[in-house]
Design a protein around this motif. Structure first.
Motif, PDB file in Angstrom:
ATOM      1  N   GLY A 111       6.588 -69.009  -9.067  1.00  0.00           N
ATOM      2  CA  GLY A 111       8.124 -70.213  -8.689  1.00  0.00           C
ATOM      3  C   GLY A 111       7.936 -68.682  -7.294  1.00  0.00           C
ATOM      4  N   CYS A 112       9.140 -69.688  -6.287  1.00  0.00           N
ATOM      5  CA  CYS A 112       9.619 -68.647  -5.109  1.00  0.00           C
ATOM      6  C   CYS A 112      10.732 -67.323  -6.038  1.00  0.00           C
ATOM      7  CB  CYS A 112      10.561 -69.850  -4.169  1.00  0.00           C
ATOM      8  SG  CYS A 112      11.098 -68.729  -3.149  1.00  0.00           S
ATOM      9  N   LEU A 116      10.217 -64.410  -4.622  1.00  0.00           N
ATOM     10  CA  LEU A 116      11.631 -63.324  -3.971  1.00  0.00           C
ATOM     11  C   LEU A 116      11.847 -62.017  -4.570  1.00  0.00           C
ATOM     12  CD1 LEU A 116      14.018 -66.403  -3.219  1.00  0.00           C
ATOM     13  CD2 LEU A 116      13.327 -64.514  -1.950  1.00  0.00           C
ATOM     14  N   PHE A 137      21.997 -68.505  -1.496  1.00  0.00           N
ATOM     15  CA  PHE A 137      22.028 -69.038  -3.594  1.00  0.00           C
ATOM     16  C   PHE A 137      21.920 -67.698  -3.566  1.00  0.00           C
ATOM     17  CE2 PHE A 137      17.203 -68.695  -5.431  1.00  0.00           C
ATOM     18  CZ  PHE A 137      17.927 -69.908  -6.044  1.00  0.00           C
ATOM     19  N   TYR A 140      19.897 -64.428  -4.633  1.00  0.00           N
ATOM     20  CA  TYR A 140      19.446 -63.216  -3.753  1.00  0.00           C
ATOM     21  C   TYR A 140      20.636 -61.774  -4.108  1.00  0.00           C
ATOM     22  CZ  TYR A 140      17.934 -66.903  -0.645  1.00  0.00           C
ATOM     23  OH  TYR A 140      17.370 -67.896  -0.441  1.00  0.00           O
ATOM     24  N   ASN A 183      17.423 -68.195   5.276  1.00  0.00           N
ATOM     25  CA  ASN A 183      17.310 -69.703   4.032  1.00  0.00           C
ATOM     26  C   ASN A 183      17.107 -70.753   4.873  1.00  0.00           C
ATOM     27  OD1 ASN A 183      19.229 -71.603   1.464  1.00  0.00           O
ATOM     28  ND2 ASN A 183      16.539 -71.661   1.872  1.00  0.00           N
ATOM     29  N   ASN A 187      20.147 -73.615   0.381  1.00  0.00           N
ATOM     30  CA  ASN A 187      21.079 -74.137  -0.977  1.00  0.00           C
ATOM     31  C   ASN A 187      22.256 -73.157  -0.645  1.00  0.00           C
ATOM     32  OD1 ASN A 187      21.522 -74.059  -2.553  1.00  0.00           O
ATOM     33  ND2 ASN A 187      20.034 -73.600  -4.830  1.00  0.00           N
ATOM     34  N   ASP A 215      12.865 -67.622   3.334  1.00  0.00           N
ATOM     35  CA  ASP A 215      12.997 -68.841   2.394  1.00  0.00           C
ATOM     36  C   ASP A 215      12.815 -69.775   2.541  1.00  0.00           C
ATOM     37  OD1 ASP A 215      13.590 -70.748  -0.138  1.00  0.00           O
ATOM     38  OD2 ASP A 215      15.058 -68.599  -0.958  1.00  0.00           O
ATOM     39  N   ILE A 217      11.272 -72.587   1.109  1.00  0.00           N
ATOM     40  CA  ILE A 217      11.422 -73.870  -0.668  1.00  0.00           C
ATOM     41  C   ILE A 217      12.058 -74.761   0.283  1.00  0.00           C
ATOM     42  CG2 ILE A 217      13.865 -73.550  -1.537  1.00  0.00           C
ATOM     43  CD1 ILE A 217      10.620 -73.833  -3.465  1.00  0.00           C
ATOM     44  N   TYR A 218      12.560 -74.888   1.108  1.00  0.00           N
ATOM     45  CA  TYR A 218      12.834 -76.555   0.795  1.00  0.00           C
ATOM     46  C   TYR A 218      12.286 -77.279   2.828  1.00  0.00           C
ATOM     47  CZ  TYR A 218      16.487 -76.281  -2.578  1.00  0.00           C
ATOM     48  OH  TYR A 218      17.379 -75.948  -3.845  1.00  0.00           O
ATOM     49  N   ALA A 247       8.119 -76.072  -6.120  1.00  0.00           N
ATOM     50  CA  ALA A 247       9.653 -76.458  -6.877  1.00  0.00           C
ATOM     51  C   ALA A 247       9.918 -78.027  -6.187  1.00  0.00           C
ATOM     52  CB  ALA A 247      10.612 -75.643  -7.082  1.00  0.00           C
ATOM     53  N   LYS A 248      10.562 -77.999  -4.811  1.00  0.00           N
ATOM     54  CA  LYS A 248      10.858 -78.778  -4.297  1.00  0.00           C
ATOM     55  C   LYS A 248      10.685 -80.016  -3.049  1.00  0.00           C
ATOM     56  CE  LYS A 248      14.240 -76.011  -5.321  1.00  0.00           C
ATOM     57  NZ  LYS A 248      15.674 -76.339  -6.639  1.00  0.00           N
ATOM     58  N   ARG A 256       6.025 -73.402 -11.326  1.00  0.00           N
ATOM     59  CA  ARG A 256       6.280 -72.168 -11.794  1.00  0.00           C
ATOM     60  C   ARG A 256       5.264 -71.283 -10.481  1.00  0.00           C
ATOM     61  NH1 ARG A 256      10.170 -71.860 -10.932  1.00  0.00           N
ATOM     62  NH2 ARG A 256      10.481 -69.866 -11.191  1.00  0.00           N
ATOM     63  N   TYR A 341      21.447 -80.881  -1.058  1.00  0.00           N
ATOM     64  CA  TYR A 341      22.992 -80.187  -1.352  1.00  0.00           C
ATOM     65  C   TYR A 341      23.948 -80.530  -0.372  1.00  0.00           C
ATOM     66  CZ  TYR A 341      20.210 -77.499  -4.038  1.00  0.00           C
ATOM     67  OH  TYR A 341      19.047 -77.245  -5.182  1.00  0.00           O
TER      68      TYR A 341
HETATM   69  C1  PLP Z   1      16.954 -71.510  -2.033  1.00  0.00           C
HETATM   70  C2  PLP Z   1      16.610 -71.585  -3.307  1.00  0.00           C
HETATM   71  N1  PLP Z   1      14.990 -70.557  -3.200  1.00  0.00           N
HETATM   72  C3  PLP Z   1      14.485 -69.916  -4.468  1.00  0.00           C
HETATM   73  C4  PLP Z   1      14.655 -70.876  -5.401  1.00  0.00           C
HETATM   74  C5  PLP Z   1      14.001 -70.262  -6.588  1.00  0.00           C
HETATM   75  O1  PLP Z   1      12.543 -71.850  -6.794  1.00  0.00           O
HETATM   76  P1  PLP Z   1      11.355 -71.622  -7.989  1.00  0.00           P
HETATM   77  O2  PLP Z   1      11.978 -73.108  -8.542  1.00  0.00           O
HETATM   78  O3  PLP Z   1      10.244 -71.828  -7.114  1.00  0.00           O
HETATM   79  O4  PLP Z   1      11.215 -70.396  -8.114  1.00  0.00           O
HETATM   80  C6  PLP Z   1      15.311 -71.768  -5.073  1.00  0.00           C
HETATM   81  C7  PLP Z   1      15.272 -72.343  -6.679  1.00  0.00           C
HETATM   82  O5  PLP Z   1      16.830 -73.631  -6.451  1.00  0.00           O
HETATM   83  C8  PLP Z   1      16.531 -71.886  -4.268  1.00  0.00           C
HETATM   84  O6  PLP Z   1      17.262 -73.434  -4.328  1.00  0.00           O
END
Ligand code: PLP
Length: 411
Positions: A111-112, A116, A137, A140, A183, A187, A215, A217-218, A247-248, A256, A341
């Motif tokens: 997963g992300c 991290l 988030f 961190y 980020n 989020n 980051d 991920i989005y 994930a997103k 994962r 969000y």
């Molecule tokens: C900003 C941010 N980074 C990382 C993640 C973690 O992602 P993962 O579910 O792939 O571990 C999330 C999950 O909500 C997130 O919002």
């Protein structure tokens, strides 16, 4: 050899375990959901787009995994940082002329979050500091605390679409600053930074020679009128570890799969950081091998219509949310530009018996069975965060209940 004079059991948790905590759980566990409540429970709190059934994985991804499962070729251990085929698939997906990468620049992770964790570990020693967004988030903060790294918080300004207060950010940097975490899209803010703003952040990093953890991920989850720029595509000088995953954008958080892209035009990270990333990825074996096998198909054959449909639904829900929440006296939504969000300011002055954002969330769930996370979870009091992925009907119902709740508690 030291002696052993233990005469009874006394097993204690380690200091690391004592430092480990998830601020969201700590706060949410205190918000009591009433199982006997008359009204149905509506959660606007979980950042998992799959829970309501309206955001579904694309058939391409399902077929790819099934196909790979039936080859019987992915049942063993794969290389800790990912198979070369999976890493190559990621490199081809994210390589751009301004920031070319290949399979050697990729580390696959659990997963992300796993990405991290490795990035924090490779760049930060205990006693150093890392610049983190506020609001941000919660992982961190948790990672910094576990690793005894000081989190220093740079402010995001709601009146400026949550852009960074650059002057304040710069003032936090000293010789002990190991990295700046950015980020985008964000989020919990739902903000998407324009190119110029990302360039301004990069200029601060370049001036002080501080690497960036981006980051992303989005990535690409942005609404009309906004564009997602990867930070790496905007700099030749600043070394960046970009993190992402399935994930997103691909709507499969449970699979994962995450990754680190080593973006470094001038070999600033050099052998040491690359070896460090590899060593860290080898402590615990990387993500599951079946999905790694399917990654090429998932990343390269998912039809554009899937991505368009996701954005369409997110945008529809955002517009619906903005319209409903901006009508509620005492609440002030900040327009999101992407991600999943929306942050909503609470004007506490307008309420007779609401003391804080935590109090707001706590009374709301007790009285209306609607759960939103208080801003406190993101180090940002006087706000709540609303997840906009539930189906439109559930959102509408939730906003009606929030409106009634606010009316009851207004002065
Ligand atoms: C900003 C941010 N980074 C990382 C993640 C973690 O992602 P993962 O579910 O792939 O571990 C999330 C999950 O909500 C997130 O919002």
């Amino acid at each position: 050899m030291a002696g052993n004079n233990r005469t009874a059991w006394n097993v204690r948790s380690s200091n690391v375990a004592k430092r480990a905590h998830n601020p969201i759980r700590q706060i949410v566990d205190k918000l009591k959901v009433d199982p006997q409540a008359q009204k149905s429970f509506i959660s606007l709190s979980v950042g998992d787009p799959t829970v309501f059934g309206n955001f579904n994985v694309d058939q391409t991804a399902n077929d790819a995994v099934t196909k790979q499962l039936n080859t019987f070729k992915h049942n063993g251990y794969s290389p800790a940082h990912g198979t070369v085929e999976a890493r190559d698939a990621i490199a081809r997906k994210f390589s751009v002329p301004e920031a070319p990468i290949n399979a050697n620049d990729i580390i696959l992770t659990n997963g992300c979050s796993g990405a991290l964790e490795i990035c924090f570990s490779v760049l930060c020693n205990p006693g150093q500091n890392i610049l983190l967004p506020r609001p941000g988030f919660s992982l961190y903060r948790s990672l910094a605390e576990v690793k005894e790294v000081e989190g220093r918080y740079y402010n995001l300004v709601p009146e400026k679409n949550w852009q960074v207060d650059l002057e304040q950010m710069e003032s936090l940097i000293d010789n002990n600053t190991a990295a700046i975490l950015v980020n985008n899209p964000s989020n919990p803010c739902g903000s998407v930074y324009p190119r110029e703003h990302l360039e301004a952040i990069l200029a601060v990093a370049a001036k002080h020679h501080v690497p960036i953890i981006a980051d992303e991920i989005y990535c690409d989850l942005v609404f009309k009128g906004n564009t997602f720029y990867s930070m790496a595509s905007l700099t030749q000088d600043v070394p960046i570890l970009s993190v992402g995953g399935l994930a997103k954008k691909w709507l499969v958080p449970g699979w994962r799969i995450g990754w680190i892209l080593i973006q470094d035009r001038h070999d600033v990270f050099n052998k040491e950081i690359r070896e460090g990333l590899l060593n860290l990825s080898q402590v615990i074996l990387g993500p599951n091998s079946v999905v790694q096998g399917a990654l090429d198909d998932i990343l390269h054959n998912t039809p554009q219509s899937f991505y368009d449909e996701t954005i369409k639904q997110l945008e529809h829900n955002t517009n619906l949310s903005l319209e409903a929440v901006s009508k509620i006296d005492g609440l002030k939504p900040v327009t999101p530009q992407g991600a999943m969000y929306m942050m909503v300011g609470i004007d506490l002055e307008k309420f007779k018996d609401i003391e804080s954002d935590v109090d707001f969330s706590s009374k709301l769930v007790a009285e209306e069975n609607v759960l939103c996370l208080p801003g406190e979870c993101f180090d940002y009091p006087n706000f709540i965060r609303i997840v906009i992925t539930p189906p439109a009907g559930a959102l509408t119902e939730a906003y009606e209940r929030i409106a009634q709740f606010c009316a009851r508690h207004r002065k």
